[in-house]
Design a protein around this motif. Structure first.
Motif, PDB file in Angstrom:
ATOM      1  N   LEU A  94       0.841  -1.267  -0.004  1.00  0.00           N
ATOM      2  CA  LEU A  94       0.093  -0.174  -0.116  1.00  0.00           C
ATOM      3  C   LEU A  94       0.581   1.136  -0.174  1.00  0.00           C
ATOM      4  CD1 LEU A  94      -2.462  -1.094   2.699  1.00  0.00           C
ATOM      5  CD2 LEU A  94      -2.911  -1.398   0.367  1.00  0.00           C
ATOM      6  N   TYR A 120      -4.698   3.769   4.462  1.00  0.00           N
ATOM      7  CA  TYR A 120      -4.893   4.409   3.275  1.00  0.00           C
ATOM      8  C   TYR A 120      -4.532   5.995   3.485  1.00  0.00           C
ATOM      9  CZ  TYR A 120      -7.137  -0.149   2.364  1.00  0.00           C
ATOM     10  OH  TYR A 120      -7.607  -1.375   2.010  1.00  0.00           O
ATOM     11  N   ARG A 239       5.059 -12.047   7.877  1.00  0.00           N
ATOM     12  CA  ARG A 239       5.334 -10.691   7.144  1.00  0.00           C
ATOM     13  C   ARG A 239       5.470 -11.026   5.563  1.00  0.00           C
ATOM     14  NH1 ARG A 239       2.219  -8.676   8.382  1.00  0.00           N
ATOM     15  NH2 ARG A 239       2.845  -6.565   7.731  1.00  0.00           N
TER      16      ARG A 239
HETATM   17  N1  PLP Z   1      -5.176  -4.446   4.139  1.00  0.00           N
HETATM   18  C1  PLP Z   1      -6.059  -4.237   4.929  1.00  0.00           C
HETATM   19  C2  PLP Z   1      -7.613  -4.018   4.662  1.00  0.00           C
HETATM   20  C3  PLP Z   1      -5.919  -4.874   6.279  1.00  0.00           C
HETATM   21  O1  PLP Z   1      -6.899  -5.244   7.159  1.00  0.00           O
HETATM   22  C4  PLP Z   1      -4.661  -5.219   6.570  1.00  0.00           C
HETATM   23  C5  PLP Z   1      -4.527  -5.889   7.956  1.00  0.00           C
HETATM   24  O2  PLP Z   1      -5.124  -5.755   9.025  1.00  0.00           O
HETATM   25  C6  PLP Z   1      -3.559  -5.307   5.773  1.00  0.00           C
HETATM   26  C7  PLP Z   1      -3.860  -4.857   4.357  1.00  0.00           C
HETATM   27  C8  PLP Z   1      -2.153  -5.617   5.983  1.00  0.00           C
HETATM   28  O3  PLP Z   1      -2.002  -6.952   5.975  1.00  0.00           O
HETATM   29  P1  PLP Z   1      -0.410  -7.490   5.932  1.00  0.00           P
HETATM   30  O4  PLP Z   1      -0.347  -8.097   7.512  1.00  0.00           O
HETATM   31  O5  PLP Z   1      -0.203  -8.318   4.809  1.00  0.00           O
HETATM   32  O6  PLP Z   1       0.521  -6.268   6.142  1.00  0.00           O
END
Ligand code: PLP
Length: 386
Positions: A94, A120, A239
């Motif tokens: 992101l 975001y 991770r």
């Molecule tokens: N995107 C959303 C909508 C999430 O809810 C989360 C984690 O809660 C993530 C991304 C991040 O996930 P990751 O553990 O793969 O960094």
């Protein structure tokens, strides 16, 4: 930048537990199941066989091949390994694209859901862009499409979609995704599609058949598709995640990776290859169990005075609206202090989350029943007239 609310509540719940309280934990967004055994074993074997050195910054070529094959199997969209960048979780997927494409000097805007995943807003802020939060419709399934269409304009550089979504569990109807695609083409901007909960959709026969905006005509070249292992394979602490995007952007993400995190642990990537290519039964079993928990929690909340809870079609969250005369933060604080139930105020996900709570149903059914009983008791004491 604001903290992710879940971490603050986690610390407060842990402090109560340290004083001997039994706190029911509905605040966390991490699967209550273990990493599948064959996946953990692959990680351990990789360490034992010496896979403990630096890896390629964009990810091991075998893992990128496995991700490309997985995307074509689940989304029906063909990707090459060069279009995949592996990172430590979906989160860098992101953040780094925002850093790569947002030009602060030009006033680039990032459009995202509110309520929505707090990263975001943070990534828009960190990249020097202008954050443009857009409200959701009342059932939380999608944007308020009129508001979205009024927000996207010539300055929009990126539209973020998240389906199934955090915090509402909503799954966007196909026609709304098509409208997002039309806007992206009209204003020549990127769509960042956060598909981290894509295997947790409850009303599909086949959880491997996923509709992605990248599959729409003319969209693959403007889609930044983000997914990972945290939710699907219960690997939050390993991770591991990825971005699929056009090669020119992938090259820039690779550079940002080189200079920020360097690479992902080699043994973690070995486990990832096995997760994607090995048996998938655990995903279906987990999804079926979550569905039963969702059904219980939605019914129980709707039977509790003061709550109205839409039925989410995916992820593992419910996002009920309440009518009690207090703010979401006050209600969440009260329930933690009085009922020892940890959950999140909707405002942790943006200003439009006011008058909502987010409950995560990753824990066992007994915990959910206990939480509902405690919530009802505490609320009846505080608001006897409701
Ligand atoms: N995107 C959303 C909508 C999430 O809810 C989360 C984690 O809660 C993530 C991304 C991040 O996930 P990751 O553990 O793969 O960094």
């Amino acid at each position: 930048m604001k903290n992710e609310g879940a971490y603050a509540v986690l610390a407060r719940a842990a402090a109560l537990e340290a004083r001997g309280a039994r706190v029911v934990r509905l605040e966390i967004g991490q699967p209550g199941f273990e990493t599948p055994e064959h996946v953990s074993r692959a990680g351990v074997e990789a360490i034992e066989s010496g896979k403990t050195k630096y890896a390629a910054p964009n990810g091991d070529a075998r893992l990128r091949d496995a991700v490309a094959a997985y995307l074509s199997r689940t989304r029906g969209v063909g990707y090459d390994a060069e279009e995949i960048v592996v990172g430590p979780g979906a989160k860098p997927g992101l953040f780094l694209p925002a850093l790569a494409v947002i030009d602060a000097g030009r006033g680039d805007e990032v459009v995202y859901p509110d309520p929505g995943f707090p990263t975001y807003a943070a990534m828009a802020e960190a990249s020097g862009g202008v954050g443009r939060p857009v409200p959701l419709r009342r059932d939380g399934a999608s944007f308020d499409m009129k508001a979205l269409e009024e927000t996207v304009n010539e300055k929009t550089k990126m539209i973020v979609i998240n389906s199934p979504g955090n915090p509402t569990g909503g799954v966007m109807p196909r026609e709304d995704v098509e409208r997002v695609a039309a806007l992206a083409k009209k204003f020549n901007c990127w769509v960042l599609s956060d598909e981290i909960y894509s295997r947790l959709i409850y009303d599909t026969e086949d959880e491997n058949d996923i509709f992605s905006i990248a599959s729409l005509d003319g969209m693959k070249e403007r889609t930044i598709l983000v997914d990972g292992f945290s939710k699907t394979y219960c690997m939050t602490g390993w991770r591991l995640g990825w971005v699929a995007c056009p090669t020119s952007l992938a090259e820039r993400l690779k550079l940002l990776t080189v200079h920020s995190v360097g690479c992902v642990a080699s043994f973690t990537q070995e486990a990832g290859i096995v997760a994607l290519t090995g048996p998938q039964d655990s995903v279906r079993e987990m999804r079926d169990e979550y569905r039963a928990r969702r059904d219980y929690l939605v019914d129980a909340l709707n039977a509790t005075p003061g709550f109205r809870c839409p039925e989410p079609a995916g992820a593992f969250y419910v996002f009920p609206e309440f009518t009690f005369p207090c703010t979401a933060q006050e209600l969440a604080d009260y329930l933690l202090d009085d009922a020892h139930v940890a959950l999140l105020p909707g405002t942790d996900f943006g200003a439009n989350g006011e008058r909502h709570l987010r409950l995560s149903y990753v824990g066992p059914m007994e915990d959910l029943r206990e939480a509902v009983a405690r919530i009802r008791r505490s609320l009846a004491r505080k608001f006897p007239d409701m």
